[in-house]
Scaffold this motif. Structure first.
Motif, PDB file in Angstrom:
ATOM      1  N   HIS A 360       5.049  -7.205 -12.184  1.00  0.00           N
ATOM      2  CA  HIS A 360       5.063  -8.575 -11.674  1.00  0.00           C
ATOM      3  C   HIS A 360       5.134  -8.608 -10.147  1.00  0.00           C
ATOM      4  O   HIS A 360       4.557  -9.506  -9.513  1.00  0.00           O
ATOM      5  CB  HIS A 360       6.245  -9.332 -12.274  1.00  0.00           C
ATOM      6  N   ALA A 361       5.830  -7.652  -9.546  1.00  0.00           N
ATOM      7  CA  ALA A 361       5.990  -7.652  -8.088  1.00  0.00           C
ATOM      8  C   ALA A 361       4.820  -6.943  -7.430  1.00  0.00           C
ATOM      9  O   ALA A 361       4.371  -5.894  -7.908  1.00  0.00           O
ATOM     10  CB  ALA A 361       7.295  -6.944  -7.704  1.00  0.00           C
ATOM     11  N   PRO A 362       4.292  -7.470  -6.326  1.00  0.00           N
ATOM     12  CA  PRO A 362       3.233  -6.772  -5.591  1.00  0.00           C
ATOM     13  C   PRO A 362       3.781  -5.510  -4.938  1.00  0.00           C
ATOM     14  O   PRO A 362       4.988  -5.395  -4.682  1.00  0.00           O
ATOM     15  CB  PRO A 362       2.804  -7.798  -4.532  1.00  0.00           C
ATOM     16  N   ASP A 363       2.911  -4.559  -4.670  1.00  0.00           N
ATOM     17  CA  ASP A 363       3.354  -3.277  -4.123  1.00  0.00           C
ATOM     18  C   ASP A 363       4.133  -3.442  -2.823  1.00  0.00           C
ATOM     19  O   ASP A 363       5.098  -2.718  -2.573  1.00  0.00           O
ATOM     20  CB  ASP A 363       2.147  -2.365  -3.888  1.00  0.00           C
ATOM     21  N   ARG A 364       3.755  -4.426  -1.994  1.00  0.00           N
ATOM     22  CA  ARG A 364       4.417  -4.613  -0.706  1.00  0.00           C
ATOM     23  C   ARG A 364       5.853  -5.076  -0.847  1.00  0.00           C
ATOM     24  O   ARG A 364       6.630  -5.036   0.105  1.00  0.00           O
ATOM     25  CB  ARG A 364       3.635  -5.633   0.127  1.00  0.00           C
ATOM     26  N   MET A 365       6.260  -5.521  -2.072  1.00  0.00           N
ATOM     27  CA  MET A 365       7.619  -6.000  -2.305  1.00  0.00           C
ATOM     28  C   MET A 365       8.401  -5.092  -3.254  1.00  0.00           C
ATOM     29  O   MET A 365       9.596  -5.321  -3.470  1.00  0.00           O
ATOM     30  CB  MET A 365       7.586  -7.413  -2.900  1.00  0.00           C
ATOM     31  N   ARG A 366       7.752  -4.098  -3.829  1.00  0.00           N
ATOM     32  CA  ARG A 366       8.392  -3.323  -4.881  1.00  0.00           C
ATOM     33  C   ARG A 366       9.641  -2.599  -4.393  1.00  0.00           C
ATOM     34  O   ARG A 366      10.648  -2.517  -5.101  1.00  0.00           O
ATOM     35  CB  ARG A 366       7.409  -2.309  -5.474  1.00  0.00           C
ATOM     36  N   GLY A 367       9.597  -2.052  -3.195  1.00  0.00           N
ATOM     37  CA  GLY A 367      10.762  -1.331  -2.693  1.00  0.00           C
ATOM     38  C   GLY A 367      11.964  -2.237  -2.552  1.00  0.00           C
ATOM     39  O   GLY A 367      13.077  -1.902  -2.986  1.00  0.00           O
ATOM     40  N   LEU A 415      20.562 -19.253 -21.426  1.00  0.00           N
ATOM     41  CA  LEU A 415      19.729 -19.061 -20.232  1.00  0.00           C
ATOM     42  C   LEU A 415      18.248 -19.094 -20.592  1.00  0.00           C
ATOM     43  O   LEU A 415      17.436 -19.726 -19.902  1.00  0.00           O
ATOM     44  CB  LEU A 415      20.083 -17.731 -19.566  1.00  0.00           C
ATOM     45  N   ALA A 416      17.893 -18.404 -21.697  1.00  0.00           N
ATOM     46  CA  ALA A 416      16.488 -18.365 -22.118  1.00  0.00           C
ATOM     47  C   ALA A 416      15.995 -19.739 -22.556  1.00  0.00           C
ATOM     48  O   ALA A 416      14.814 -20.064 -22.367  1.00  0.00           O
ATOM     49  CB  ALA A 416      16.317 -17.353 -23.243  1.00  0.00           C
ATOM     50  N   ALA A 417      16.881 -20.549 -23.128  1.00  0.00           N
ATOM     51  CA  ALA A 417      16.474 -21.877 -23.586  1.00  0.00           C
ATOM     52  C   ALA A 417      16.331 -22.857 -22.427  1.00  0.00           C
ATOM     53  O   ALA A 417      15.389 -23.653 -22.380  1.00  0.00           O
ATOM     54  CB  ALA A 417      17.490 -22.412 -24.595  1.00  0.00           C
ATOM     55  N   VAL A 418      17.247 -22.778 -21.476  1.00  0.00           N
ATOM     56  CA  VAL A 418      17.219 -23.708 -20.334  1.00  0.00           C
ATOM     57  C   VAL A 418      16.125 -23.333 -19.346  1.00  0.00           C
ATOM     58  O   VAL A 418      15.455 -24.198 -18.765  1.00  0.00           O
ATOM     59  CB  VAL A 418      18.602 -23.750 -19.652  1.00  0.00           C
ATOM     60  N   PHE A 419      15.931 -22.030 -19.142  1.00  0.00           N
ATOM     61  CA  PHE A 419      14.896 -21.543 -18.215  1.00  0.00           C
ATOM     62  C   PHE A 419      13.942 -20.644 -19.002  1.00  0.00           C
ATOM     63  O   PHE A 419      14.138 -19.426 -19.067  1.00  0.00           O
ATOM     64  CB  PHE A 419      15.527 -20.773 -17.055  1.00  0.00           C
ATOM     65  N   PRO A 420      12.906 -21.204 -19.633  1.00  0.00           N
ATOM     66  CA  PRO A 420      12.083 -20.443 -20.580  1.00  0.00           C
ATOM     67  C   PRO A 420      11.048 -19.514 -19.947  1.00  0.00           C
ATOM     68  O   PRO A 420      10.303 -18.864 -20.674  1.00  0.00           O
ATOM     69  CB  PRO A 420      11.389 -21.551 -21.376  1.00  0.00           C
ATOM     70  N   ALA A 421      10.986 -19.441 -18.623  1.00  0.00           N
ATOM     71  CA  ALA A 421       9.938 -18.627 -17.989  1.00  0.00           C
ATOM     72  C   ALA A 421      10.013 -17.171 -18.426  1.00  0.00           C
ATOM     73  O   ALA A 421       8.981 -16.526 -18.658  1.00  0.00           O
ATOM     74  CB  ALA A 421      10.052 -18.729 -16.466  1.00  0.00           C
ATOM     75  N   LEU A 422      11.230 -16.611 -18.539  1.00  0.00           N
ATOM     76  CA  LEU A 422      11.363 -15.210 -18.930  1.00  0.00           C
ATOM     77  C   LEU A 422      10.916 -14.993 -20.367  1.00  0.00           C
ATOM     78  O   LEU A 422      10.146 -14.071 -20.655  1.00  0.00           O
ATOM     79  CB  LEU A 422      12.809 -14.748 -18.744  1.00  0.00           C
ATOM     80  N   ALA A 423      11.383 -15.825 -21.292  1.00  0.00           N
ATOM     81  CA  ALA A 423      11.028 -15.657 -22.707  1.00  0.00           C
ATOM     82  C   ALA A 423       9.524 -15.826 -22.935  1.00  0.00           C
ATOM     83  O   ALA A 423       8.976 -15.273 -23.895  1.00  0.00           O
ATOM     84  CB  ALA A 423      11.811 -16.644 -23.561  1.00  0.00           C
ATOM     85  N   ARG A 424       8.856 -16.584 -22.071  1.00  0.00           N
ATOM     86  CA  ARG A 424       7.412 -16.803 -22.227  1.00  0.00           C
ATOM     87  C   ARG A 424       6.566 -15.710 -21.581  1.00  0.00           C
ATOM     88  O   ARG A 424       5.354 -15.674 -21.774  1.00  0.00           O
ATOM     89  CB  ARG A 424       7.038 -18.148 -21.606  1.00  0.00           C
ATOM     90  N   TYR A 425       7.208 -14.821 -20.831  1.00  0.00           N
ATOM     91  CA  TYR A 425       6.430 -13.806 -20.087  1.00  0.00           C
ATOM     92  C   TYR A 425       5.747 -12.836 -21.047  1.00  0.00           C
ATOM     93  O   TYR A 425       6.353 -12.323 -21.990  1.00  0.00           O
ATOM     94  CB  TYR A 425       7.340 -13.039 -19.136  1.00  0.00           C
ATOM     95  N   ARG A 426       4.489 -12.587 -20.802  1.00  0.00           N
ATOM     96  CA  ARG A 426       3.703 -11.629 -21.569  1.00  0.00           C
ATOM     97  C   ARG A 426       3.196 -10.516 -20.658  1.00  0.00           C
ATOM     98  O   ARG A 426       2.856 -10.776 -19.506  1.00  0.00           O
ATOM     99  CB  ARG A 426       2.498 -12.291 -22.248  1.00  0.00           C
ATOM    100  N   ALA A 427       3.146  -9.304 -21.199  1.00  0.00           N
ATOM    101  CA  ALA A 427       2.605  -8.180 -20.445  1.00  0.00           C
ATOM    102  C   ALA A 427       1.128  -8.415 -20.188  1.00  0.00           C
ATOM    103  O   ALA A 427       0.410  -8.951 -21.046  1.00  0.00           O
ATOM    104  CB  ALA A 427       2.804  -6.876 -21.211  1.00  0.00           C
ATOM    105  N   PRO A 428       0.615  -8.017 -19.013  1.00  0.00           N
ATOM    106  CA  PRO A 428      -0.821  -8.162 -18.746  1.00  0.00           C
ATOM    107  C   PRO A 428      -1.633  -7.299 -19.679  1.00  0.00           C
ATOM    108  O   PRO A 428      -1.203  -6.211 -20.069  1.00  0.00           O
ATOM    109  CB  PRO A 428      -0.955  -7.699 -17.286  1.00  0.00           C
ATOM    110  N   SER A 429      -2.793  -7.772 -20.049  1.00  0.00           N
ATOM    111  CA  SER A 429      -3.656  -7.032 -20.961  1.00  0.00           C
ATOM    112  C   SER A 429      -4.169  -5.790 -20.270  1.00  0.00           C
ATOM    113  O   SER A 429      -4.552  -5.848 -19.095  1.00  0.00           O
ATOM    114  CB  SER A 429      -4.823  -7.907 -21.404  1.00  0.00           C
TER     115      SER A 429
END
Length: 429
Positions: A360-367, A415-429
């Motif tokens: 999810h993080a770009p290489d320039r931010m990974r560190g 937390l997952a119910a109030v902020f569903p962004a994490l539970a909805r995350y799918r790995a890139p194909s």
């Protein structure tokens, strides 16, 4: 560096569950994994020898406790700063520098033990230096992995790393027993440091053999712009994290799991009061790592998970429930089994959280984000120890242990119910 695509092979039924070793076909990753596995095992000898030596010098558990402070403070400071550096310099060179400092600190421990310096303050200083080196090396090493393996193999690579880490955490303390049985305490301490120093050369060799890993260009930066290292760079990392809800929630749910449901500080009292002491303490302390190891060896399915966010949430809930049930159990075998189940769930959550971060993080931010991750995974369990100990003092051991696990499970679901962004995350194909 061009990532090597592993050749497709027919999948046997057993391979759906067995640990995925395909990343080991990539030479650079294979060397890094071997070096880390050997050096992690070696570091386990030092992790036992340092508190033993400190207690032998002082006969005071307060000084032994200060070792945790000496290790945590540099980790909090240099974990963030080291991650920022990893985003703007050649990561191979930075990892080599951090690894060399780590090796030098281990040699320092060996020398002071051989010379019988007998200085508790020197021990604290050397532990702080070692923690500083780890704080720089750890986020750098994790930020390197996505440059070595294809994105679809990141969960498998992270599982391999986490599994060997837990194996080392289990086997090294067991291996120190014969050393302390065969020699007097001062000699055994020196031998333990020597084993670590020798085995750590494997990590130096693996780092030396890595290809050059300069920072990738930042598409948002102007032509000729040079990235800076300092407080502003660290702040930029936090600003990016604040705008990335999936990553922010993955850190938050890990903090919930570790702070509310980590029962380690209760093990000594439970071993004596509930199980009569003896070998019970060893089983309690090894149970979570044992479960993580078994979970890693049967982790072939993790790489096929597409709903990574949802499975991460379920793993944290499973961790909390298993910890809660273990706190209510009064048979040692059942407590160990439930804690092992919790450890297996912890492996799943750790692997998926790391994989989400790396993709999810770009290489320039990974560190920088790996630096935040280092602080979270190091600070969370220590705060959990404090929470459990304080809770036991006020409400009793069972309430602090089982109540913390249940609170973690409930809060993770909330937390997952109030902020569903994490539970909805799918790995890139």
């Amino acid at each position: 560096m061009t990532k090597t695509e592993p050749a497709a092979r027919p999948e046997r039924p057993a391979a759906r569950w067995a640990i995925d070793v395909r990343p080991l076909r990539i030479a650079a990753y294979r060397r890094l994994w071997i070096g880390n596995a050997i050096s992690t095992y070696g570091y386990g000898f030092t992790s036992v020898a340092v508190p033993v030596e400190m207690f032998a010098l002082t006969r005071d558990s307060f000084w032994v406790g200060l070792l945790g402070v000496a290790g945590l403070v540099p980790l909090l400071v240099f974990g963030l700063w080291g991650g920022a550096i990893a985003d703007v310099v050649d990561r191979r060179r930075l990892l080599l520098a951090g690894s060399t400092l780590m090796w030098a600190s281990t040699l320092g421990l060996l020398v002071q033990a051989v010379l019988r310096v007998d200085s508790p303050v020197l021990l604290l200083v050397l532990v702080a230096v070692q923690s500083t080196a780890f704080a720089v090396s750890s986020p750098t090493r994790q930020a390197i992995i996505p440059r070595l393996v294809p994105v679809e193999l990141l969960p498998a690579a992270n599982t391999l790393g986490y599994t060997t880490f837990t194996a080392g955490a289990m086997l090294a303390p067991l291996s120190t027993g014969p050393i302390f049985a065969a020699w007097s305490e001062p000699v055994a301490v020196a031998v333990a440091y020597a084993v670590d120093a020798v085995l750590f050369t494997a990590a130096l060799w693996a780092t030396w053999r890595l290809p050059a890993l300069p920072p990738e260009p930042d598409p948002d930066a102007g032509a000729g712009a040079r990235p800076a290292v300092g407080l502003r760079s660290v702040v930029d990392g936090f600003r990016y994290l604040a705008g990335a809800p999936v990553l922010l929630l993955s850190f938050a749910i890990d903090i919930i799991a570790m702070v509310l449901a980590m029962p380690r500080s209760l093990f000594p009292e439970v071993a004596v009061e509930r199980f009569g002491g003896g070998a019970a303490i060893g089983w309690l302390y090894s149970s979570i790592a044992l479960g993580a190891l078994l979970g890693g060896l049967t982790s072939g399915w993790i790489g096929r998970v597409r709903r990574q966010g949802l499975v991460l949430v379920l793993a944290v809930v499973g961790w909390g429930v298993a910890v809660a049930l273990s706190g209510l159990a009064h048979r040692l075998w059942l407590v160990v089994a439930l804690l092992a189940l919790a450890g297996s769930a912890d492996l799943v959550s750790a692997v998926l959280r790391q994989s989400i971060l790396q993709v999810h993080a770009p290489d320039r931010m990974r560190g920088r984000l790996q630096g935040v991750n280092t602080v979270v995974i190091a600070g969370g369990p220590r705060l959990g120890d404090l929470r459990a100990g304080a809770g036991a003092a006020f409400f009793g051991v069972s309430a602090a242990w089982a109540g913390g696990g249940l609170a973690a499970a409930v809060l993770a679901v909330t937390l997952a119910a109030v902020f569903p962004a994490l539970a909805r995350y799918r790995a890139p194909s």
